[in-house]
Scaffold this motif. Structure first.
Motif, short mmCIF file in Angstrom:
data_model
loop_
_atom_site.label_atom_id
_atom_site.label_comp_id
_atom_site.label_asym_id
_atom_site.label_seq_id
_atom_site.Cartn_x
_atom_site.Cartn_y
_atom_site.Cartn_z
N ASP A 252 50.55 58.70 43.78
CA ASP A 252 49.84 58.17 44.94
C ASP A 252 49.22 56.82 44.56
N ASN A 254 47.05 55.21 45.89
CA ASN A 254 45.59 55.23 46.02
C ASN A 254 44.91 55.59 44.71
N GLN A 255 45.59 56.39 43.89
CA GLN A 255 44.96 56.77 42.63
C GLN A 255 44.80 55.57 41.71
N GLU A 257 44.51 52.52 42.80
CA GLU A 257 43.46 51.70 43.40
C GLU A 257 42.09 52.32 43.16
N ALA A 258 42.03 53.64 43.25
CA ALA A 258 40.74 54.31 43.03
C ALA A 258 40.24 54.03 41.62
N ALA A 259 41.16 54.14 40.67
CA ALA A 259 40.76 53.90 39.28
C ALA A 259 40.27 52.46 39.12
N ARG A 260 40.98 51.55 39.76
CA ARG A 260 40.61 50.15 39.67
C ARG A 260 39.24 49.93 40.33
N ASP A 261 39.07 50.57 41.48
CA ASP A 261 37.82 50.42 42.22
C ASP A 261 36.64 50.94 41.41
N LEU A 262 36.91 51.96 40.59
CA LEU A 262 35.83 52.54 39.79
C LEU A 262 35.59 51.73 38.52
N ALA A 264 38.00 50.56 36.22
CA ALA A 264 38.88 50.72 35.07
C ALA A 264 39.72 49.48 34.84
#
Lengths: 360, 363
Positions: A252, A254-255, A257-262, A264
């Motif tokens: 996905d 989004n995963q 992107e989520a990691a990047r958003d957090l 990483a």
């Protein structure tokens, strides 16, 4: 159902069982039988050579005034001139050789009749120290090829899998797939041309002014294990790229992107999110690349030219076709197969990947 | 919590020939629960992605706490995004998910664990840290996503329709829970939704978007009672809509000649006599009236077509010529008794809004 059974039986069970059986047969008179077989082979070759000479002699007699432009004309005329005596001599030699063949074949039949084939481990235990060392080295080389392939293929697979536009995907796929429409041998030979001392790579270095080819400088890239590795990595790139590509594609987006958003970093995203997800694909790719490179004969033979450390596949080849010791060849091949399977299972255990994950 | 305000100045986004977001100005106050409401494809997610840093605006600037975010990647912005599908990491445990942002910041393992436990307690998931996200229910996963985003102590939490995958009961429960978490943490929430119910119940303020433009920004009451455009009027809540031509405008009240006679309402925007106009009135502000109640303004005689029972409420559908009129009544008195027949309905001019013709939300 029937088809599957036939497929499994014909393509897997029968050849494997035969090979395994051969591996355990210890030929008591193996040496003499091999000698006789070699001699028969030689006698047949001689007869064939004499036949060729006779044909040429006959040609020379029939058309001495119009020699073929393709044949070395002076010699053919010479043989043509001496044709009667020479023909007689050749005929005599041929008869002798044929008589020898009959004799040898009788002896071979005798040997085979008297042959007390027994099942034993001799073919395995008889492996020489050198062969054992080559065997271990080959496993290590195959591991090197697998690791190098992974390092080369992971970025490619990731780039293809995350490419947004369809065109880019198509292009990359074509760039990877089209080379595979070309015969493996041709690809290996083309790499030899690149890596040769007078090859393209040295030419490029020459053009950059790093070396001077005219002065005889240049690196001989071929006939080294490095060259064999490079060629193998290239030869098996698809087997590594596709499984990894397939698994990354199911990730996905989004995963990531989520990691990047957090917060990483790119490295952490790969290490914590993408790589764990791609693990089954990496395992499949590694298994295939490892098996293929451990068993590859063409790349080490052609690229290595006998000047680099031997691969075990070459040893097996020679057992079969140079020593005519098929039993020991089978035994070696079986050892390699078992070692590969064990190795793969160990690696899967280490990476905590199950058969089930791979089947996905 | 100062300095968590978000300011968009002239922000627009174009993809080739297509303008996803027209130049937009928005200011979202620190600690505010701000919703962006609009139909799918209206550009609300694009705005969210620009604030989070995954998209660079074609023009304009985004500032958070007075600091321009131009050239700052999503991993270095003081924002955290909750994805529509949550995007939890399935191979990590719940606490690893929550602590991922801290891990990325190099926080020591013991501190990460402690902080994850605190956050899981905040979202009422104590003791669930060792599970995998797939072992949790939808609502629990939702809360893990919130905890994961809050772990990095963002100034702004961006939520992209995070409740849309949940069933109705859970959704209503999570609304209250999100609002509660927002109040306790004081973090600025920017909430993207196409569900007006979510926007109205949770938000301090709402921006209603349509076709790449923000049509109105205001509190829920403002949006509901005094819509700025026909689109806002029809997208948020139910409406009775009458078409006609403006007869006169005076003192903020417009009279519109419709097929059912003149209707009076509050004039919105510049209207002049002779303009094509729409009159909107909410179904719950239309009532059944006696035929001789002495009032002559905004009275319509219509035939009852259908009565839908919703429990404590009743929807009454009437027809007058080609015009449909719906009423939203409590299930008592006339609301309970009226089933059919010809009835007179009416509404106060102050409850009706008159606007020039514009784009109307299609449902």
């Amino acid at each position: 159902m029937l088809l599957t059974a036939a497929w499994v039986l014909g393509l897997i069970v029968v050849p494997q069982l035969r090979m395994i059986e051969r591996a355990f047969i210890v030929d008591q008179r193996g040496d003499e039988a091999a000698l006789v077989a070699t001699e028969i082979e030689r006698a047949y070759a001689r007869v064939f050579a004499i036949d060729q000479d006779l044909l040429r002699a006959a040609d020379g007699a029939a058309a001495p005034t119009a020699p073929s432009p393709f044949a070395p004309s002076p010699s053919s005329r010479a043989t043509g001139a001496a044709s009667p005596e020479r023909t007689a001599a050749l005929e005599a030699e041929k008869a002798e050789a044929q008589a020898r063949i009959v004799e040898l074949e009788a002896r071979e039949a005798e040997i085979q009749a008297a042959d007390r084939t027994t099942y034993a481990l001799g073919n395995f235990t008889g492996m020489s120290r050198i062969h054992a060392w080559i065997f271990v080295s080959t496993l290590f080389y195959a591991l090197c090829v697998t690791v190098l392939s992974f390092l080369a293929c992971y970025p490619v697979a990731y780039a293809v899998a995350t490419a947004r536009r369809g065109e880019r995907v198509a292009l990359l796929m074509l760039g990877l797939v089209i080379p595979y429409a070309i015969n493996e041998l041709l690809r290996i030979f083309s790499w030899v041309m690149i890596l040769e001392k007078q090859g393209i790579l040295n030419g490029a270095l020459d053009a950059l002014g790093l070396i001077d080819m005219a002065a005889g400088e240049g690196v001989r890239f071929v006939a080294s294990n490095g060259a064999v590795f490079v060629v193998m990595v290239y030869a098996y790139i698809l087997f590594m790229v596709f499984p990894i590509y397939n698994t990354i594609e199911t990730l996905d987006r989004n995963q990531i992107e989520a990691a990047r958003d957090l917060g990483a970093s790119a490295w952490r995203i790969h290490w914590r999110v993408v790589l764990p997800h791609a693990k089954p694909g990496i395992a499949v790719g590694a298994v295939m690349t490892f098996m293929l490179s451990a068993g590859s004969i063409a790349a080490p033979e052609i690229v290595g030219r006998g000047l680099h450390p031997d691969w075990f596949s070459q040893v097996i080849y020679r057992r079969f076709f140079e020593s005519s010791n098929w039993n020991q060849g089978s035994a070696y091949a079986l050892v390699l197969l078992v070692a590969c399977v064990v190795f793969v299972l160990v690696v899967m255990k280490l990476f905590r990947v199950g058969i089930r994950d791979i089947a996905k | 919590m100062d300095g968590n305000d978000v300011a968009l100045t002239g922000v627009s986004m174009r993809f080739g020939d297509f303008t996803a977001v027209h130049p937009t100005d928005l200011t979202i106050g620190a600690g505010e629960f701000f919703s962006i409401l609009g139909p799918s494809g209206c550009g609300k997610t694009t705005i969210l992605r620009m604030i989070s840093g995954f998209l660079d605006p074609s023009s304009g600037d985004i500032a958070i706490g007075g600091r321009s975010m131009a050239g700052i990647g999503p991993n270095r912005r003081p924002t955290a995004l909750i994805f529509q599908n949550l995007a939890l990491f399935p191979l990590m445990t719940v606490w690893e998910n929550v602590a991922f942002g801290l891990e990325a910041r190099g926080v020591a393992l013991a501190d990460r664990k402690r902080r994850a436990d605190e956050l899981l307690a905040l979202v009422a998931l104590d003791g669930q840290g060792g599970k995998k996200p797939t072992e949790l229910s939808g609502g629990q996963r939702q809360r893990v996503a919130v905890a994961r985003a809050l772990a990095v102590e963002p100034a702004v939490l961006l939520l992209d329709e995070p409740l849309s995958a949940l069933d109705l009961k859970l959704r209503q429960h999570m609304r209250a829970e999100l609002k509660d978490i927002q109040r306790r943490t004081g973090v600025t929430f920017i909430y993207i939704t196409h569900d007006q119910g979510e926007a109205l119940t949770m938000s301090d303020r709402i921006a209603v978007m349509n076709a790449g433009r923000v049509e109105q920004v205001g509190t829920g009451d403002e949006i509901y009672d005094t819509p700025a455009s026909p689109f806002v009027a029809t997208f948020v809540g139910e409406q009775n809509m009458f078409q006609g031509r403006v007869a006169s405008v005076s003192g903020g009240t417009a009279v519109v000649d419709t097929a059912l006679g003149p209707l009076h309402g509050v004039a919105r925007g510049g209207l002049a006599a002779g303009d094509q106009a729409l009159v909107f009135v909410r179904p719950e502000r239309v009532g059944l009236v006696e035929a001789d109640d002495g009032e002559a303004v905004n009275r319509v005689d219509a035939e009852v077509e259908r009565r839908d029972l919703e429990g404590s409420f009743v929807n009454l559908f009437l027809r007058a010529g080609d015009q449909r009129i719906s009423l939203h009544l409590t299930n008592a008195g006339a609301g309970r008794d009226v089933v059919s027949g010809r009835r007179r309905v009416g509404f106060r001019p102050a409850d009706a809004v008159v606007m020039g013709v514009g784009e109307v939300a299609r449902e």
